[in-house]
Design a protein around this motif. Structure first.
Motif, mmCIF file in Angstrom:
data_model
loop_
_atom_site.group_PDB
_atom_site.id
_atom_site.type_symbol
_atom_site.label_atom_id
_atom_site.label_comp_id
_atom_site.label_asym_id
_atom_site.label_seq_id
_atom_site.Cartn_x
_atom_site.Cartn_y
_atom_site.Cartn_z
ATOM 1 N N ASP A 68 0.826 -1.208 0.000
ATOM 2 C CA ASP A 68 0.000 0.000 0.000
ATOM 3 C C ASP A 68 0.860 1.258 0.000
ATOM 4 O O ASP A 68 0.542 2.242 -0.680
ATOM 5 N N ARG A 70 2.214 1.836 -3.471
ATOM 6 C CA ARG A 70 1.180 2.350 -4.377
ATOM 7 C C ARG A 70 0.888 3.823 -4.091
ATOM 8 O O ARG A 70 0.694 4.621 -5.012
ATOM 9 N N GLU A 71 0.856 4.169 -2.809
ATOM 10 C CA GLU A 71 0.612 5.569 -2.447
ATOM 11 C C GLU A 71 1.734 6.463 -2.971
ATOM 12 O O GLU A 71 1.489 7.559 -3.485
ATOM 13 N N ARG A 112 2.245 -4.334 -7.976
ATOM 14 C CA ARG A 112 2.794 -5.143 -6.895
ATOM 15 C C ARG A 112 4.288 -4.856 -6.792
ATOM 16 O O ARG A 112 4.943 -4.596 -7.801
ATOM 17 N N SER A 143 -4.137 1.842 -13.040
ATOM 18 C CA SER A 143 -4.377 2.231 -11.651
ATOM 19 C C SER A 143 -3.270 1.663 -10.775
ATOM 20 O O SER A 143 -2.740 0.578 -11.055
ATOM 21 N N THR A 144 -2.937 2.385 -9.718
ATOM 22 C CA THR A 144 -1.915 1.873 -8.804
ATOM 23 C C THR A 144 -2.367 0.591 -8.114
ATOM 24 O O THR A 144 -1.536 -0.163 -7.607
ATOM 25 N N SER A 145 -3.669 0.328 -8.101
ATOM 26 C CA SER A 145 -4.150 -0.920 -7.494
ATOM 27 C C SER A 145 -3.672 -2.140 -8.269
ATOM 28 O O SER A 145 -3.707 -3.268 -7.751
ATOM 29 N N ASP A 146 -3.221 -1.932 -9.516
ATOM 30 C CA ASP A 146 -2.715 -3.040 -10.331
ATOM 31 C C ASP A 146 -1.248 -3.359 -10.039
ATOM 32 O O ASP A 146 -0.708 -4.328 -10.574
#
Length: 346
Positions: A238, A241-242, A266, A261-264
Motif C-alpha cells: 500500500d 502504491r501511495e 505489486r 491504476s496503482t491498485s494493479d
C-alpha cells in the motif's frame, strides 16, 4: 605591459596582501560519547566522573528508554522489577513502570545538569522482542495496553502485533536477524526477535509514541539504528502504491509505466537474491547439507527438513550471504568475481 597581464598581477598582489588573507575560523569539535553499558542509568555517578568535562552529546544504549530492554525484561518475566527482584504478577506493572521511569528521568536530569547538551538513547525501529504464543515481551505489553497507555501510547491497536510484521512475497513471516538470536546468545528461550514492517500503520504509531515518551522523559532525540526493510507485506504494498500515486499522474502511470491504476501494482521481487534462490528446488537441500540436523534448530528453528518458513527463520541478513554463495555455485560455477551487486544486475 598588456592589460590582461596587468589585471592578473593586480589580482595576485591583492590575494597576497595581508588584508585580503582569509582569517582561519577555529571551532572546537564537540565530544560525542557512546556508552552501551548494561544497567548504567547512573547519571549522578557519571556526572562526578566527568568533573566538569561532560560530553556535549551522550549516546546511550536501548536500556535507557522507558520501554527499552531493561523494562521489557521486567514484563517478560510477568512482573519482576527492573532491578531483577520479583514483585508479583502483571498487576504490579504500573508501579514498577513508575519507579523505573523516575530513574530514567533522574538520569537525564543529572546529565543535563553536568553539562550534556544532547542525550539520545538507542532505538531499533525494526525489532520487536517477544513470543506471540507465550504472550511475553511486546505481546505482554499489548495484552496489558491499558496499564501502559498513560505513558502516551495512544489507543490500543485492534490488530495483534504479529500482523505488523514484515512478510515475504508469499505472505510468510520474514526476519532481519535470526529468529532465535537470543537463544543463540544463550540469553533466553522465552522470546524471539521479530521484524515489524516499517510501513505498517500500527507500528508507525507505536514508534511515534516511543519518540513522544522519550521527549517527555528528558531525552533530546533518538539514535535510530538499522532501518532495514525487506517486506512485501500488505502495508508495504500500500505504501508503494501511495508513493507512485503521488509521484505520477494518472496519465503518466498509463503512458510511462503501463498500468491504469496503482491498485494493479505489486512490489517487484525477482531482483531479490533470496527469492531468486527459492526458485531453485536445490536451495533447501543445499542449506540442509550445509547445516546438519544438530546445528539446524538454532538457525532454522527445526530439526527436520527445511521448508520456506523454516528458511526464513534464519533472517534476511544471514540468508543474503547464503543465497549469494548458492547462486554463485549454481549459476556461475563458483566464479569468485561474482558479487551480490553483480548478481542483482545479472
Amino acid at each position: 605591459m598588456k592589460p590582461a597581464m596587468t589585471l592578473l598581477l593586480q589580482l595576485v598582489l591583492l590575494a597576497a596582501s595581508p588584508s585580503a588573507t582569509a582569517q582561519p575560523s577555529l571551532k572546537v569539535p564537540y565530544t560525542y560519547t557512546i556508552d552501551y553499558t548494561e544497567g548504567y542509568v547512573r547519571g549522578a555517578t557519571l556526572a562526578r566522573e566527568w568533573k566538569g568535562e561532560a560530553p556535549k552529546l551522550f549516546h546511550g544504549g536501548a536500556s535507557m528508554r522507558t520501554l527499552g530492554p531493561t523494562f521489557m525484561a521486567y514484563i517478560q518475566t510477568g512482573g519482576s522489577q527492573p532491578t531483577g527482584t520479583s514483585d508479583g504478577p502483571h498487576s504490579e506493572d504500573a508501579r514498577g513502570l513508575a519507579d523505573w521511569r523516575e530513574q530514567v528521568r533522574l538520569f537525564n536530569r543529572n546529565l543535563h545538569e553536568a553539562g550534556v547538551r544532547w542525550i539520545i538513547p538507542y532505538y531499533c525501529n525494526q525489532t520487536i522482542f517477544g513470543d506471540p504464543e507465550r504472550r511475553t515481551g511486546f505481546w505482554h505489553l499489548y495484552d496489558h495496553w491499558e496499564v501502559f497507555e498513560p505513558l502516551g501510547l495512544g489507543p490500543k491497536p485492534e490488530r495483534d502485533p504479529i500482523l505488523w510484521m514484515q512478510r515475504d512475497p508469499c505472505g510468510r513471516l520474514c526476519f532481519n536477524y535470526e529468529y532465535n538470536v537470543l537463544l543463540m546468545r544463550k540469553q533466553t528461550d522465552s522470546i524471539r526477535r521479530y521484524a515489524p514492517c516499517l510501513s505498517d500503520p500500527d507500528w508507525i504509531r507505536y514508534s511515534e509514541a516511543e519518540a513522544r515518551i522519550a521527549a517527555s522523559d528528558g531525552f533530546d532525540g533518538l539514535f535510530i539504528d538499522n532501518c532495514i526493510q525487506h517486506s512485501y507485506s500488505p502495508s508495504a504494498q500500500d505504501a508503494f502504491r501511495e508513493w507512485l500515486g503521488k509521484r505520477y499522474s494518472t496519465e503518466a502511470q498509463r503512458d510511462l509505466l503501463g498500468f491504469d491504476s496503482t491498485s494493479d501494482v505489486r512490489l517487484y521481487h525477482e531482483g531479490d537474491i533470496i527469492e531468486w534462490a527459492f526458485t531453485f528446488k536445490e536451495w533447501t537441500a543445499w542449506l540442509e547439507a550445509k547445516y546438519p540436523t544438530a546445528d539446524r534448530p538454532l538457525y532454522f528453528d527445526t530439526f527436520g527438513p527445511l521448508d520456506a518458513t523454516a528458511v526464513n527463520a534464519a533472517g534476511w541478513g544471514m540468508l543474503v550471504g547464503l543465497a549469494e554463495e548458492f547462486i554463485r555455485e549454481k549459476v556461475f560455477e563458483g566464479d569468485p568475481s561474482i558479487t551480490w551487486e553483480g548478481l542483482r544486475m545479472a
